[in-house]
Design a protein around this motif. Structure first.
Motif, PDB file in Angstrom:
ATOM      1  N   VAL A   1      -1.027 -16.687  -5.174  1.00 39.67           N
ATOM      2  CA  VAL A   1      -0.691 -17.069  -6.547  1.00 39.67           C
ATOM      3  C   VAL A   1      -1.881 -16.795  -7.452  1.00 39.67           C
ATOM      4  O   VAL A   1      -3.005 -17.226  -7.175  1.00 39.67           O
ATOM      5  N   ILE A   2      -1.616 -16.079  -8.538  1.00 40.16           N
ATOM      6  CA  ILE A   2      -2.644 -15.734  -9.507  1.00 40.16           C
ATOM      7  C   ILE A   2      -2.325 -16.453 -10.816  1.00 40.16           C
ATOM      8  O   ILE A   2      -1.343 -16.119 -11.488  1.00 40.16           O
ATOM      9  N   PRO A   3      -3.133 -17.464 -11.189  1.00 35.70           N
ATOM     10  CA  PRO A   3      -2.875 -18.201 -12.424  1.00 35.70           C
ATOM     11  C   PRO A   3      -3.388 -17.445 -13.649  1.00 35.70           C
ATOM     12  O   PRO A   3      -4.477 -16.870 -13.625  1.00 35.70           O
ATOM     13  N   VAL A   4      -2.580 -17.456 -14.703  1.00 35.12           N
ATOM     14  CA  VAL A   4      -2.942 -16.761 -15.941  1.00 35.12           C
ATOM     15  C   VAL A   4      -2.607 -17.632 -17.148  1.00 35.12           C
ATOM     16  O   VAL A   4      -1.768 -18.521 -17.075  1.00 35.12           O
ATOM     17  N   ALA A   5      -3.268 -17.339 -18.268  1.00 34.38           N
ATOM     18  CA  ALA A   5      -3.009 -18.068 -19.514  1.00 34.38           C
ATOM     19  C   ALA A   5      -2.055 -17.300 -20.421  1.00 34.38           C
ATOM     20  O   ALA A   5      -1.204 -17.897 -21.071  1.00 34.38           O
ATOM     21  N   ASP A   6      -2.184 -15.981 -20.465  1.00 30.23           N
ATOM     22  CA  ASP A   6      -1.317 -15.138 -21.285  1.00 30.23           C
ATOM     23  C   ASP A   6      -0.412 -14.362 -20.336  1.00 30.23           C
ATOM     24  O   ASP A   6      -0.780 -13.304 -19.814  1.00 30.23           O
ATOM     25  N   PHE A   7       0.767 -14.901 -20.110  1.00 31.82           N
ATOM     26  CA  PHE A   7       1.674 -14.347 -19.105  1.00 31.82           C
ATOM     27  C   PHE A   7       2.086 -12.915 -19.436  1.00 31.82           C
ATOM     28  O   PHE A   7       2.086 -12.046 -18.560  1.00 31.82           O
ATOM     29  N   ALA A   8       2.405 -12.641 -20.687  1.00 31.47           N
ATOM     30  CA  ALA A   8       2.852 -11.298 -21.070  1.00 31.47           C
ATOM     31  C   ALA A   8       1.755 -10.257 -20.842  1.00 31.47           C
ATOM     32  O   ALA A   8       2.016  -9.178 -20.294  1.00 31.47           O
TER      33      ALA A   8
ATOM     34  N   ALA B   1       1.929  -7.275 -17.885  1.00 31.97           N
ATOM     35  CA  ALA B   1       1.779  -5.853 -18.196  1.00 31.97           C
ATOM     36  C   ALA B   1       0.656  -5.238 -17.362  1.00 31.97           C
ATOM     37  O   ALA B   1       0.789  -4.114 -16.860  1.00 31.97           O
ATOM     38  N   TRP B   2      -0.449  -5.959 -17.192  1.00 32.26           N
ATOM     39  CA  TRP B   2      -1.577  -5.469 -16.401  1.00 32.26           C
ATOM     40  C   TRP B   2      -1.154  -5.261 -14.946  1.00 32.26           C
ATOM     41  O   TRP B   2      -1.441  -4.217 -14.351  1.00 32.26           O
ATOM     42  N   TYR B   3      -0.483  -6.249 -14.352  1.00 34.14           N
ATOM     43  CA  TYR B   3      -0.069  -6.141 -12.950  1.00 34.14           C
ATOM     44  C   TYR B   3       1.041  -5.102 -12.766  1.00 34.14           C
ATOM     45  O   TYR B   3       1.105  -4.455 -11.713  1.00 34.14           O
ATOM     46  N   GLU B   4       1.873  -4.902 -13.751  1.00 33.45           N
ATOM     47  CA  GLU B   4       2.865  -3.830 -13.661  1.00 33.45           C
ATOM     48  C   GLU B   4       2.168  -2.468 -13.589  1.00 33.45           C
ATOM     49  O   GLU B   4       2.601  -1.581 -12.853  1.00 33.45           O
ATOM     50  N   ARG B   5       1.074  -2.311 -14.332  1.00 36.42           N
ATOM     51  CA  ARG B   5       0.303  -1.068 -14.244  1.00 36.42           C
ATOM     52  C   ARG B   5      -0.420  -0.975 -12.890  1.00 36.42           C
ATOM     53  O   ARG B   5      -0.496   0.090 -12.295  1.00 36.42           O
ATOM     54  N   LEU B   6      -0.939  -2.096 -12.400  1.00 31.39           N
ATOM     55  CA  LEU B   6      -1.609  -2.095 -11.104  1.00 31.39           C
ATOM     56  C   LEU B   6      -0.642  -1.678  -9.996  1.00 31.39           C
ATOM     57  O   LEU B   6      -0.942  -0.795  -9.200  1.00 31.39           O
ATOM     58  N   TRP B   7       0.519  -2.309  -9.940  1.00 34.79           N
ATOM     59  CA  TRP B   7       1.489  -2.015  -8.871  1.00 34.79           C
ATOM     60  C   TRP B   7       2.298  -0.754  -9.154  1.00 34.79           C
ATOM     61  O   TRP B   7       2.922  -0.216  -8.252  1.00 34.79           O
ATOM     62  N   GLY B   8       2.329  -0.332 -10.404  1.00 32.09           N
ATOM     63  CA  GLY B   8       3.101   0.847 -10.753  1.00 32.09           C
ATOM     64  C   GLY B   8       4.593   0.595 -10.843  1.00 32.09           C
ATOM     65  O   GLY B   8       5.398   1.520 -10.754  1.00 32.09           O
ATOM     66  N   ARG B   9       4.957  -0.673 -11.068  1.00 35.80           N
ATOM     67  CA  ARG B   9       6.377  -1.025 -11.153  1.00 35.80           C
ATOM     68  C   ARG B   9       6.532  -2.433 -11.704  1.00 35.80           C
ATOM     69  O   ARG B   9       5.588  -3.226 -11.673  1.00 35.80           O
ATOM     70  N   PRO B  10       7.727  -2.746 -12.207  1.00 31.60           N
ATOM     71  CA  PRO B  10       7.962  -4.108 -12.679  1.00 31.60           C
ATOM     72  C   PRO B  10       8.028  -5.090 -11.501  1.00 31.60           C
ATOM     73  O   PRO B  10       8.090  -4.674 -10.336  1.00 31.60           O
ATOM     74  N   ALA B  11       8.023  -6.348 -11.821  1.00 27.81           N
ATOM     75  CA  ALA B  11       8.108  -7.391 -10.789  1.00 27.81           C
ATOM     76  C   ALA B  11       9.402  -7.237  -9.993  1.00 27.81           C
ATOM     77  O   ALA B  11      10.430  -6.821 -10.525  1.00 27.81           O
ATOM     78  N   ASP B  12       9.326  -7.583  -8.733  1.00 22.89           N
ATOM     79  CA  ASP B  12      10.517  -7.565  -7.880  1.00 22.89           C
ATOM     80  C   ASP B  12      11.437  -8.739  -8.179  1.00 22.89           C
ATOM     81  O   ASP B  12      12.658  -8.617  -8.065  1.00 22.89           O
ATOM     82  N   ARG B  13      10.829  -9.863  -8.535  1.00 23.71           N
ATOM     83  CA  ARG B  13      11.614 -11.075  -8.803  1.00 23.71           C
ATOM     84  C   ARG B  13      10.970 -11.889  -9.918  1.00 23.71           C
ATOM     85  O   ARG B  13       9.764 -11.875 -10.088  1.00 23.71           O
ATOM     86  N   ASP B  14      11.811 -12.604 -10.633  1.00 23.35           N
ATOM     87  CA  ASP B  14      11.389 -13.587 -11.636  1.00 23.35           C
ATOM     88  C   ASP B  14      12.056 -14.902 -11.264  1.00 23.35           C
ATOM     89  O   ASP B  14      13.086 -15.261 -11.837  1.00 23.35           O
ATOM     90  N   PRO B  15      11.489 -15.626 -10.285  1.00 26.13           N
ATOM     91  CA  PRO B  15      12.152 -16.829  -9.769  1.00 26.13           C
ATOM     92  C   PRO B  15      12.380 -17.926 -10.809  1.00 26.13           C
ATOM     93  O   PRO B  15      13.317 -18.699 -10.685  1.00 26.13           O
ATOM     94  N   MET B  16      11.492 -17.987 -11.810  1.00 25.12           N
ATOM     95  CA  MET B  16      11.645 -18.994 -12.867  1.00 25.12           C
ATOM     96  C   MET B  16      10.781 -18.567 -14.048  1.00 25.12           C
ATOM     97  O   MET B  16       9.974 -17.642 -13.931  1.00 25.12           O
ATOM     98  N   SER B  17      10.921 -19.239 -15.154  1.00 25.82           N
ATOM     99  CA  SER B  17      10.131 -18.927 -16.334  1.00 25.82           C
ATOM    100  C   SER B  17       8.641 -19.078 -16.024  1.00 25.82           C
ATOM    101  O   SER B  17       8.230 -20.066 -15.406  1.00 25.82           O
TER     102      SER B  17
END
Length: 118
Positions: free
Chosen positions: A9-16, A20-36
């Motif tokens: 788990v990676i905690p962040v303050a600015d989720f958006a 976007a940063w992790y989408e560039r790192l992985w080269g794809r959108p998230a696999d799941r959005d389990p909750m807000s």
């Protein structure tokens, strides 16, 4: 204990911004959005990275990912607009690494073991 899945788990303050940063790192959108405020990428079978909106803990995570070729991963990330820093060799010469901070200050390190002939 029979473990089927491990989540980092990676905690962040600015989720958006972090998403976007992790989408560039992985080269794809998230696999799941389990909750807000939670996005999840399955990075290996049975292992996932979760991005969590948790401002009070943001910037405290350290994540090391073992990869086959650090230089190639750095190059691919750069093509996606993400600077993972220079590839360096550790002082004892056993690993090549590249490390970067996400928008919250969490540290993500890519590591490649250097196999030397015996």
């Amino acid at each position: 204990m029979a473990i089927r899945t491990v989540y980092a788990v990676i905690p962040v303050a600015d989720f958006a911004a972090a998403r976007a940063w992790y989408e560039r790192l992985w080269g794809r959108p998230a696999d799941r959005d389990p909750m807000s405020g939670l996005a999840e990428w399955e990075v290996i079978a049975g292992g996932a990275i979760q991005l969590l909106l948790e401002p009070d803990r943001a910037g405290s995570a350290m994540l090391t990912l073992a990869v086959d070729d650090v230089a190639e991963e750095v190059r691919l990330a750069a093509e996606r607009g993400l600077d993972l820093g220079a590839v360096q060799e550790t002082p004892e010469g056993r690993y090549r690494i590249a490390a970067a901070n996400d928008p919250a200050g969490n540290v993500v390190t890519l590591a490649q073991e250097i196999l030397r002939p015996s």
